[in-house]
Design a protein around this motif. Structure first.
Motif, PDB file in Angstrom:
ATOM      1  N   GLY A  49      55.573  41.136  37.822  1.00 21.19           N
ATOM      2  CA  GLY A  49      55.970  39.887  37.151  1.00 21.19           C
ATOM      3  C   GLY A  49      55.117  39.452  36.060  1.00 21.19           C
ATOM      4  N   LEU A  50      54.882  38.040  35.910  1.00 19.56           N
ATOM      5  CA  LEU A  50      54.225  37.538  34.753  1.00 19.56           C
ATOM      6  C   LEU A  50      52.728  37.075  35.090  1.00 19.56           C
ATOM      7  CD1 LEU A  50      56.623  35.309  32.694  1.00 19.56           C
ATOM      8  CD2 LEU A  50      56.214  37.663  32.467  1.00 19.56           C
ATOM      9  N   GLY A  51      51.993  38.286  35.543  1.00 18.54           N
ATOM     10  CA  GLY A  51      50.581  37.970  35.722  1.00 18.54           C
ATOM     11  C   GLY A  51      50.060  37.818  34.318  1.00 18.54           C
ATOM     12  N   ALA A  52      48.884  37.363  34.413  1.00 20.96           N
ATOM     13  CA  ALA A  52      48.370  36.652  33.233  1.00 20.96           C
ATOM     14  C   ALA A  52      48.409  37.951  31.998  1.00 20.96           C
ATOM     15  CB  ALA A  52      46.711  36.129  33.004  1.00 20.96           C
ATOM     16  N   SER A  53      48.299  39.281  32.300  1.00 19.42           N
ATOM     17  CA  SER A  53      48.134  40.301  31.228  1.00 19.42           C
ATOM     18  C   SER A  53      49.456  40.373  30.704  1.00 19.42           C
ATOM     19  CB  SER A  53      47.443  41.356  31.590  1.00 19.42           C
ATOM     20  OG  SER A  53      47.976  42.006  32.991  1.00 19.42           O
ATOM     21  N   THR A  54      50.515  40.308  31.691  1.00 16.41           N
ATOM     22  CA  THR A  54      52.016  40.737  31.261  1.00 16.41           C
ATOM     23  C   THR A  54      52.608  39.607  30.388  1.00 16.41           C
ATOM     24  OG1 THR A  54      52.195  42.019  33.166  1.00 16.41           O
ATOM     25  CG2 THR A  54      54.102  41.193  32.190  1.00 16.41           C
ATOM     26  N   PHE A  55      52.067  38.508  30.791  1.00 16.74           N
ATOM     27  CA  PHE A  55      52.639  37.133  30.210  1.00 16.74           C
ATOM     28  C   PHE A  55      51.836  37.146  28.481  1.00 16.74           C
ATOM     29  CE2 PHE A  55      51.824  32.369  29.250  1.00 16.74           C
ATOM     30  CZ  PHE A  55      53.132  32.295  28.783  1.00 16.74           C
ATOM     31  N   VAL A  56      50.936  37.560  28.492  1.00 13.13           N
ATOM     32  CA  VAL A  56      50.073  37.622  27.052  1.00 13.13           C
ATOM     33  C   VAL A  56      50.928  38.843  26.264  1.00 13.13           C
ATOM     34  CG1 VAL A  56      48.177  38.640  26.247  1.00 13.13           C
ATOM     35  CG2 VAL A  56      47.919  36.890  27.953  1.00 13.13           C
TER      36      VAL A  56
ATOM     37  N   SER B 215      49.750  46.849  19.936  1.00 10.21           N
ATOM     38  CA  SER B 215      48.993  45.359  19.667  1.00 10.21           C
ATOM     39  C   SER B 215      49.311  44.654  20.876  1.00 10.21           C
ATOM     40  CB  SER B 215      49.433  44.952  18.360  1.00 10.21           C
ATOM     41  OG  SER B 215      49.394  45.597  17.207  1.00 10.21           O
ATOM     42  N   ALA B 216      50.695  44.675  21.311  1.00  5.81           N
ATOM     43  CA  ALA B 216      50.705  43.733  22.680  1.00  5.81           C
ATOM     44  C   ALA B 216      50.078  44.169  23.775  1.00  5.81           C
ATOM     45  CB  ALA B 216      52.301  43.584  22.907  1.00  5.81           C
ATOM     46  N   VAL B 217      49.854  45.495  23.875  1.00  7.76           N
ATOM     47  CA  VAL B 217      48.949  45.958  25.238  1.00  7.76           C
ATOM     48  C   VAL B 217      47.519  45.787  24.860  1.00  7.76           C
ATOM     49  CG1 VAL B 217      48.285  48.174  26.057  1.00  7.76           C
ATOM     50  CG2 VAL B 217      50.805  47.656  25.720  1.00  7.76           C
ATOM     51  N   VAL B 218      47.067  45.891  23.727  1.00  6.13           N
ATOM     52  CA  VAL B 218      45.624  45.283  23.322  1.00  6.13           C
ATOM     53  C   VAL B 218      45.436  43.828  23.813  1.00  6.13           C
ATOM     54  CG1 VAL B 218      43.924  44.682  21.529  1.00  6.13           C
ATOM     55  CG2 VAL B 218      45.228  46.989  21.416  1.00  6.13           C
ATOM     56  N   ALA B 219      46.373  42.855  23.514  1.00  2.00           N
ATOM     57  CA  ALA B 219      46.297  41.632  23.983  1.00  2.00           C
ATOM     58  C   ALA B 219      46.387  41.604  25.699  1.00  2.00           C
ATOM     59  CB  ALA B 219      47.443  40.989  23.501  1.00  2.00           C
ATOM     60  N   ALA B 220      47.228  42.496  26.271  1.00  2.28           N
ATOM     61  CA  ALA B 220      47.128  42.308  27.613  1.00  2.28           C
ATOM     62  C   ALA B 220      45.854  42.925  28.252  1.00  2.28           C
ATOM     63  CB  ALA B 220      48.505  43.189  28.248  1.00  2.28           C
ATOM     64  N   ILE B 221      45.321  43.954  27.708  1.00  2.00           N
ATOM     65  CA  ILE B 221      44.032  44.206  28.337  1.00  2.00           C
ATOM     66  C   ILE B 221      43.016  43.365  28.245  1.00  2.00           C
ATOM     67  CG2 ILE B 221      42.272  45.983  27.906  1.00  2.00           C
ATOM     68  CD1 ILE B 221      44.390  48.260  26.927  1.00  2.00           C
ATOM     69  N   SER B 222      43.005  42.557  27.237  1.00  6.05           N
ATOM     70  CA  SER B 222      41.989  41.304  27.013  1.00  6.05           C
ATOM     71  C   SER B 222      42.130  40.426  28.291  1.00  6.05           C
ATOM     72  CB  SER B 222      42.147  40.378  26.106  1.00  6.05           C
ATOM     73  OG  SER B 222      42.570  41.354  24.821  1.00  6.05           O
ATOM     74  N   ALA B 223      43.287  40.268  28.545  1.00  8.26           N
ATOM     75  CA  ALA B 223      43.504  39.229  29.994  1.00  8.26           C
ATOM     76  C   ALA B 223      43.218  39.888  31.248  1.00  8.26           C
ATOM     77  CB  ALA B 223      45.040  38.616  29.926  1.00  8.26           C
ATOM     78  N   LEU B 224      43.369  41.267  31.098  1.00  3.33           N
ATOM     79  CA  LEU B 224      43.070  42.136  32.420  1.00  3.33           C
ATOM     80  C   LEU B 224      41.781  42.061  33.045  1.00  3.33           C
ATOM     81  CD1 LEU B 224      44.658  43.825  34.559  1.00  3.33           C
ATOM     82  CD2 LEU B 224      43.787  45.903  33.480  1.00  3.33           C
ATOM     83  N   LYS B 225      40.986  41.985  31.837  1.00  2.00           N
ATOM     84  CA  LYS B 225      39.415  42.103  31.947  1.00  2.00           C
ATOM     85  C   LYS B 225      38.720  41.062  32.844  1.00  2.00           C
ATOM     86  CE  LYS B 225      37.684  43.546  27.995  1.00  2.00           C
ATOM     87  NZ  LYS B 225      36.929  43.359  26.726  1.00  2.00           N
ATOM     88  N   GLY B 226      39.302  39.881  33.025  1.00  4.23           N
ATOM     89  CA  GLY B 226      38.893  38.641  33.889  1.00  4.23           C
ATOM     90  C   GLY B 226      38.681  38.902  35.200  1.00  4.23           C
ATOM     91  N   PRO B 227      37.616  38.725  35.803  1.00  5.27           N
ATOM     92  CA  PRO B 227      37.395  38.747  37.399  1.00  5.27           C
ATOM     93  C   PRO B 227      38.630  38.173  38.338  1.00  5.27           C
ATOM     94  CG  PRO B 227      35.687  37.448  36.568  1.00  5.27           C
ATOM     95  CD  PRO B 227      36.478  37.877  35.355  1.00  5.27           C
ATOM     96  N   LEU B 228      39.350  37.120  37.684  1.00  6.38           N
ATOM     97  CA  LEU B 228      40.270  36.748  38.514  1.00  6.38           C
ATOM     98  C   LEU B 228      41.567  37.278  38.414  1.00  6.38           C
ATOM     99  CD1 LEU B 228      40.148  32.713  37.553  1.00  6.38           C
ATOM    100  CD2 LEU B 228      38.880  34.238  39.484  1.00  6.38           C
ATOM    101  N   HIS B 229      41.649  38.603  37.497  1.00  6.76           N
ATOM    102  CA  HIS B 229      42.739  39.214  37.397  1.00  6.76           C
ATOM    103  C   HIS B 229      42.311  40.600  37.805  1.00  6.76           C
ATOM    104  CE1 HIS B 229      46.564  40.700  36.177  1.00  6.76           C
ATOM    105  NE2 HIS B 229      46.594  40.461  34.932  1.00  6.76           N
ATOM    106  N   GLY B 230      42.176  41.677  36.634  1.00  9.35           N
ATOM    107  CA  GLY B 230      42.150  43.207  37.192  1.00  9.35           C
ATOM    108  C   GLY B 230      40.456  43.324  37.277  1.00  9.35           C
ATOM    109  N   GLY B 231      39.596  42.591  37.017  1.00  8.02           N
ATOM    110  CA  GLY B 231      38.416  42.775  37.182  1.00  8.02           C
ATOM    111  C   GLY B 231      37.908  42.959  38.650  1.00  8.02           C
ATOM    112  N   ALA B 232      38.755  42.366  39.319  1.00  5.66           N
ATOM    113  CA  ALA B 232      38.160  41.922  40.757  1.00  5.66           C
ATOM    114  C   ALA B 232      37.946  43.244  41.641  1.00  5.66           C
ATOM    115  CB  ALA B 232      39.246  41.175  41.716  1.00  5.66           C
ATOM    116  N   PRO B 233      38.562  44.514  41.445  1.00  7.89           N
ATOM    117  CA  PRO B 233      38.096  45.660  42.583  1.00  7.89           C
ATOM    118  C   PRO B 233      36.754  46.268  42.645  1.00  7.89           C
ATOM    119  CG  PRO B 233      39.482  46.646  40.822  1.00  7.89           C
ATOM    120  CD  PRO B 233      39.764  44.943  40.567  1.00  7.89           C
ATOM    121  N   ILE B 234      36.020  46.092  41.157  1.00  4.89           N
ATOM    122  CA  ILE B 234      34.616  46.676  41.297  1.00  4.89           C
ATOM    123  C   ILE B 234      33.960  45.434  42.083  1.00  4.89           C
ATOM    124  CG2 ILE B 234      34.194  45.405  38.942  1.00  4.89           C
ATOM    125  CD1 ILE B 234      32.064  47.903  38.826  1.00  4.89           C
ATOM    126  N   TYR B 235      34.072  44.229  42.043  1.00  4.88           N
ATOM    127  CA  TYR B 235      33.564  43.182  42.860  1.00  4.88           C
ATOM    128  C   TYR B 235      33.587  43.373  44.381  1.00  4.88           C
ATOM    129  CZ  TYR B 235      32.775  40.931  38.402  1.00  4.88           C
ATOM    130  OH  TYR B 235      32.466  40.643  37.070  1.00  4.88           O
TER     131      TYR B 235
END
Ligand SMILES: CC(C)(COP(=O)(O)OP(=O)(O)OC[C@H]1O[C@@H](n2cnc3c(N)ncnc32)[C@H](O)[C@@H]1OP(=O)(O)O)[C@@H](O)C(=O)NCCC(=O)NCCS
Length: 373
Positions: free
Chosen positions: A181-188, A201-221
């Motif tokens: 659904g509209l997780g932050a990266s998909t919304f972006v 370009s739209a996927v570049v924008a999505a990757i920016s949003a994925l980077k944050g620990p509240l979204h896709g950055g969590a598994p390494i933590y």
């Protein structure tokens, strides 16, 4: 005017792609339960479902597999870039920049959104694997068209014929993470697509949003948390301290689910099959202790495991290094992002919400004292 922070509960688009039932803990892709698709149909079939509207017949699946297989190799300029930054740059930024370069090089990118989606999805794992090999002073491997999407990714990372149980697990992971659904990266991605920019370009924008620990950055933590806790007996104390400091327990909580994330259940099962019993015992102890502590702190809000908690175990078990966890998430989600871009473009209207202005008005410029330049 009441403005819901984070657009919680606000519907901003119609979609036929994914439905999340946060109360029941269900995730549906175009009518099919994602947890049933995982492991029962290949990821490529799920990609076909999301991009083109239905599960493929055998010939259609073969055709898509061939297309993906043919599109995996990278242009030399991207390889050169990966080589030049391998020792200094952070993986997700490298993936993002490489996608941007691919977009710059693809002169046909706006001809067919689905074709650009296929090309991009095919190449993202090659980018990640090639970057990783350069980091370890090895040359990138040529992608293999005879392998499935998941198998080829593992092959390009390790140079070895991947084990069938690892391929199955990664394929399931890819399916479970394909869309949400509209997780932050998909919304972006949809917002960017609404300007009629290209898929890359739209996927570049999505990757920016994925980077944050509240979204896709969590598994390494999550992975680092498990390493830091070390033994099941230390879990409660460690988690208590984490919460007392006001920190969040990674791999827990979700904006939409008010119960366990259904993807977490499948990943837990896979982790149990794949990881050493000691590690699984540690993770399941952390899970139950965290659930209990969070219930004490938030009796009126269910904060349960999300997709990231057991992802970290599964990805590690199939041989993906922790620093590539978020890149691997991006590789899986490329199908969802691009399917949303395709959908947005079919019935587009430019996203242009408004904000509630809370600053002053009518300040008197002429009443200001002049300051020396
Ligand atoms: C995913 C996440 C951002 C969703 O949060 P959300 O819907 O915006 O929920 P909120 O941030 O409004 O949190 C509501 C309350 O629950 C608490 N909470 C939520 N997740 C928590 C967690 N993982 N650990 C501790 N407390 C948590 C918040 O501190 C907040 O408490 P408060 O009301 O006393 O301030 C959040 O659960 C989180 O930060 N999880 C950890 C990171 C993570 O695993 N991300 C991967 C997501 S798939």
């Amino acid at each position: 005017m009441w403005v819901p922070k984070g657009l919680e509960g606000v519907i901003v688009a119609s979609t036929e792609l994914t439905k999340i039932d946060g109360q029941a803990g269900r995730l549906i892709y175009r009518g099919y339960d994602a947890t049933e698709l995982a492991g029962n149909v290949p990821y490529e079939a799920v990609a076909h479902l999301l991009w083109l509207g239905g599960l493929p017949a055998e010939a259609e699946l073969l055709q898509l597999r061939e297309k993906l297989g043919r599109s995996r190799a990278l242009p030399v300029v991207v390889e050169d870039f990966l080589h030049s930054v391998a020792k200094v740059a952070e993986p997700l930024s490298v993936l993002q920049t490489s996608v941007s370069i691919l977009g710059g090089l693809d002169s046909t990118k706006s001809a067919s959104t689905v074709n650009a989606s296929i090309a991009l999805t095919a190449r993202m794992p090659t980018i990640v694997a090639s970057f990783n090999r350069f980091r370890h002073n090895a040359s990138p491997l040529q992608p293999r068209a005879d392998l499935s999407h998941a198998a080829n990714y593992l092959y390009m990372l390790t140079g070895k014929e991947p084990r069938p149980e690892h391929v199955r697990a990664l394929d399931s992971y890819f399916t479970l993470l394909a869309d949400h659904g509209l997780g932050a990266s998909t919304f972006v991605a949809r917002v960017a697509a609404s300007t009629l920019t290209d898929v890359y370009s739209a996927v570049v924008a999505a990757i920016s949003a994925l980077k944050g620990p509240l979204h896709g950055g969590a598994p390494i933590y999550v992975w680092e948390m498990l390493q830091s806790i070390g033994r099941p007996e230390s879990a409660r104390e460690w988690l208590r301290e984490c919460l007392a400091k006001g920190d969040r327990i990674m791999g827990f909580g979700h904006r939409v689910y008010r119960t366990e994330d259904p993807r977490s259940k499948v990943l837990k099962r896979l982790a149990k099959e794949l990881v050493k019993p000691d590690l699984f015992h540690l993770a399941s102890t952390v899970e139950s202790e965290a659930r209990e502590l969070l219930r004490e702190d938030h009796p009126n809000r269910v904060i349960d495991t999300n997709v990231e908690f057991y992802s970290s175990l599964v990805l590690d078990a199939v041989g993906i290094p922790p620093e590539l966890f978020t890149c691997t998430f991006a590789c899986a989600r490329s199908v969802g992002w691009t399917a949303h871009i395709v959908e947005q473009r079919k019935d587009n209207r430019l996203f242009r919400p408004e904000s509630e202005y809370k600053g002053p008005a009518d300040l008197d410029l002429h009443g200001l004292q002049k300051t020396e330049a």
